[in-house]
Scaffold this motif. Structure first.
Motif, mmCIF file in Angstrom:
data_model
loop_
_atom_site.group_PDB
_atom_site.id
_atom_site.type_symbol
_atom_site.label_atom_id
_atom_site.label_comp_id
_atom_site.label_asym_id
_atom_site.label_seq_id
_atom_site.Cartn_x
_atom_site.Cartn_y
_atom_site.Cartn_z
ATOM 1 N N ALA A 59 -13.038 46.213 -27.025
ATOM 2 C CA ALA A 59 -13.645 46.953 -26.019
ATOM 3 C C ALA A 59 -13.065 47.205 -24.950
ATOM 4 O O ALA A 59 -12.121 46.807 -24.566
ATOM 5 N N PRO A 60 -13.043 48.431 -24.691
ATOM 6 C CA PRO A 60 -12.456 49.052 -23.052
ATOM 7 C C PRO A 60 -12.414 48.501 -22.398
ATOM 8 O O PRO A 60 -11.293 47.948 -21.391
ATOM 9 N N ALA A 61 -14.208 48.175 -21.875
ATOM 10 C CA ALA A 61 -14.259 47.504 -20.900
ATOM 11 C C ALA A 61 -13.787 45.642 -20.178
ATOM 12 O O ALA A 61 -12.756 45.435 -19.754
ATOM 13 N N GLY A 62 -13.449 45.474 -22.460
ATOM 14 C CA GLY A 62 -13.172 44.200 -22.179
ATOM 15 C C GLY A 62 -11.378 44.369 -21.644
ATOM 16 O O GLY A 62 -10.458 43.109 -20.729
ATOM 17 N N ARG A 63 -10.326 45.679 -22.446
ATOM 18 C CA ARG A 63 -8.837 45.352 -21.823
ATOM 19 C C ARG A 63 -8.916 45.409 -20.405
ATOM 20 O O ARG A 63 -8.346 45.197 -19.335
ATOM 21 N N SER A 64 -9.640 46.527 -19.939
ATOM 22 C CA SER A 64 -10.246 46.334 -18.234
ATOM 23 C C SER A 64 -10.355 45.171 -17.452
ATOM 24 O O SER A 64 -9.782 45.084 -16.533
ATOM 25 N N ARG A 65 -11.188 44.597 -18.047
ATOM 26 C CA ARG A 65 -11.331 43.265 -17.514
ATOM 27 C C ARG A 65 -10.039 42.673 -17.080
ATOM 28 O O ARG A 65 -9.337 41.665 -16.226
ATOM 29 N N LEU A 66 -9.448 42.107 -18.317
ATOM 30 C CA LEU A 66 -7.985 41.892 -18.481
ATOM 31 C C LEU A 66 -7.017 42.673 -17.658
ATOM 32 O O LEU A 66 -6.601 41.638 -17.226
ATOM 33 N N LEU A 67 -7.137 43.500 -17.861
ATOM 34 C CA LEU A 67 -6.087 44.124 -16.680
ATOM 35 C C LEU A 67 -5.806 43.605 -15.573
ATOM 36 O O LEU A 67 -5.001 43.485 -14.764
ATOM 37 N N ALA A 68 -7.666 43.812 -14.850
ATOM 38 C CA ALA A 68 -8.029 43.526 -13.597
ATOM 39 C C ALA A 68 -7.378 42.044 -12.951
ATOM 40 O O ALA A 68 -6.797 41.977 -12.179
ATOM 41 N N ALA A 69 -7.279 41.618 -14.475
ATOM 42 C CA ALA A 69 -6.960 40.001 -14.345
ATOM 43 C C ALA A 69 -5.522 39.933 -13.949
ATOM 44 O O ALA A 69 -5.326 38.927 -13.453
ATOM 45 N N LYS A 70 -5.062 40.423 -15.257
ATOM 46 C CA LYS A 70 -3.187 40.084 -14.704
ATOM 47 C C LYS A 70 -2.584 40.674 -13.270
ATOM 48 O O LYS A 70 -2.356 40.217 -12.529
ATOM 49 N N MET A 71 -3.482 41.658 -13.327
ATOM 50 C CA MET A 71 -3.069 42.138 -11.429
ATOM 51 C C MET A 71 -3.625 41.478 -10.546
ATOM 52 O O MET A 71 -2.263 41.237 -9.429
ATOM 53 N N VAL A 72 -4.672 40.752 -10.739
ATOM 54 C CA VAL A 72 -5.028 39.446 -9.030
ATOM 55 C C VAL A 72 -4.478 39.234 -9.042
ATOM 56 O O VAL A 72 -3.582 37.804 -8.319
ATOM 57 N N ALA A 73 -4.165 38.366 -10.593
ATOM 58 C CA ALA A 73 -2.837 36.824 -10.807
ATOM 59 C C ALA A 73 -1.224 37.689 -10.399
ATOM 60 O O ALA A 73 -0.764 36.668 -9.727
#
Length: 324
Positions: free
Chosen positions: A156-170
Motif C-alpha cells: 500500500a502507498p501508505a505503507g511505503r510512505s511510512r517505510l521511507l520516513a523510517a529510512k530518512m529518520v535512520a
C-alpha cells in the motif's frame, strides 16, 4: 460493515525478518481483511482480536531501520574512521611539539585542547562526513533491492510512505551520531594530549570551558543538520537503482559536482544555492553573540534540498512496481 466499505480493508504488513512487526521472528504482520460476515477486529467467536496499533507498527518499523543501519559492520567501520580523525590530528600535533604555525582552529589546538574538537569537525566536514553519509544513504533503498527484501515491502502507498520516513529518520540519526562521535573523540583526545582552559572566541571574547563545550556540541548538531541535504540526495538516488555501489557513486558524484561548481568564480551567482555553500557557517557559533543569519540560511538551504529530494524519492517509491 460491508466488504465494500473502504475502512474494512486493511493492509498486509510485510517487513524484514526480525523486524519485530507482526508474527514472532518472521516480521510478518497480517491484519484481518474485514471480509465476510465477521466484523473487522472480531474473531470467529465474536471476540475482538488484539492487533498492534498503527503507531506501534510505525515505532517498530523505526526501530527496525535503526537496527538495520547500526547493525552493519560497515557502519561501525565508518564511525571508527571518524573517531580516529581527532586522535590522528592530536597525536600529530603532540609529537611535532607545535601546531606548525598553522592558522585557524588547528593552530590553537596546542594551546587549548578544546579546539581539537572544533578542528576535527572542520576537517571532517569537506570529505570524511560526506563520504560516510554517501555510503549509508546510498545503501538505504538500493540495499533492500539488491538483497531481494524490497519485494516484501508494504504494497500500500501508505505503507511505503511510512517505510521511507523510517529510512530518512535512520539517516538523520546516523548524521547526528557521526558528528557526536567526532565531538566525543575530540573531547577525550584534546583533554588527554593538551592543556585545556577558557576558550577565546572568534569575536575576541573569552568564555568558560563549559560554555565552549556547549558551543562545540551545538556545532556538532549544526553540522549534522547540514548533512541532511546530502542524505536526501542519497535516499533519492538509492530509490532509482538496485545496486548500492551505483547509488553511492552517483551520490558522491553529485557532491563532487557541487564542489567543482562552487570553485568556479564565473558562476558565483549560483553559489548560494549549492549544497555546501553554507556549511562553514558553523564557525559563527564561536562568536559572541553568535551570527545567526548565515546559520539560518544554511539550514533553510538544507531543508530545501531535503524536501525536494525526499519528495522525489517518495514519488519514486510509491509508484514503483513491487517487482522492480
Amino acid at each position: 460493515m460491508s466488504p465494500s466499505d473502504p475502512t474494512a480493508a486493511e493492509t498486509v504488513d510485510v517487513g524484514r525478518p526480525g523486524s519485530g512487526v507482526g508474527d514472532s521472528g518472521t516480521g510478518l504482520g497480517v491484519r484481518d481483511s474485514g471480509a465476510g460476515s465477521h466484523d473487522s477486529g472480531a474473531g470467529w467467536g465474536g471476540t475482538a482480536v488484539g492487533r498492534p496499533s498503527a503507531g506501534r507498527h510505525t515505532l517498530a518499523l523505526f526501530r527496525s531501520e535503526l537496527h538495520l543501519v547500526f547493525g552493519r559492520a560497515r557502519t561501525w567501520v565508518l564511525l571508527a574512521v571518524l573517531a580516529a580523525v581527532p586522535v590522528m590530528i592530536g597525536v600529530a600535533i603532540r609529537l611535532s611539539g607545535s601546531d606548525g604555525d598553522a592558522e585557524g582552529f588547528i593552530g590553537q589546538v596546542a594551546g587549548n585542547g578544546f579546539f581539537l574538537i572544533v578542528a576535527s569537525l572542520a576537517i571532517s566536514l569537506p570529505f570524511f562526513l560526506p563520504t560516510a553519509i554517501t555510503v549509508i544513504s546510498g545503501e538505504s533503498l538500493a540495499g533492500e533491492s539488491s538483497l531481494g527484501t524490497f519485494r516484501n515491502l508494504l504494497t500500500a502507498p501508505a505503507g511505503r510512505s511510512r517505510l521511507l520516513a523510517a529510512k530518512m529518520v535512520a539517516l538523520a540519526v546516523f548524521c547526528l551520531v557521526a558528528t557526536l562521535v567526532i565531538w566525543l573523540s575530540g573531547l577525550i583526545a584534546g583533554f588527554v594530549l593538551f592543556p585545556v582552559g577558557d576558550v577565546l572566541l572568534l569575536s575576541g571574547t573569552t568564555v568558560s570551558l563549559a560554555d565552549g563545550l556547549v558551543r562545540a556540541l551545538g556545532i556538532a548538531v549544526l553540522i549534522a543538520l547540514s548533512m541532511l541535504g546530502l542524505a536526501g540526495i542519497g535516499l533519492f538516488v538509492s530509490s532509482l537503482t538496485s545496486t548500492p555501489l551505483a547509488a553511492m557513486a552517483a551520490t558522491f558524484g553529485s557532491f563532487i559536482v557541487c564542489g567543482i561548481l562552487g570553485a568556479i568564480p564565473q558562476i558565483e551567482v549560483i553559489h548560494p544555492w549549492l549544497l555546501m555553500y553554507g556549511w562553514p557557517s558553523f564557525a559563527d557559533l564561536l562568536r559572541d553573540p553568535p551570527y545567526w543569519d548565515a546559520i539560518g540560511r544554511n539550514l533553510l538551504l538544507q531543508a530545501g534540498y531535503l524536501a525536494v529530494f525526499y519528495a522525489a524519492a517518495w514519488a519514486r517509491i510509491t509508484s514503483r512496481d513491487i517487482n522492480g
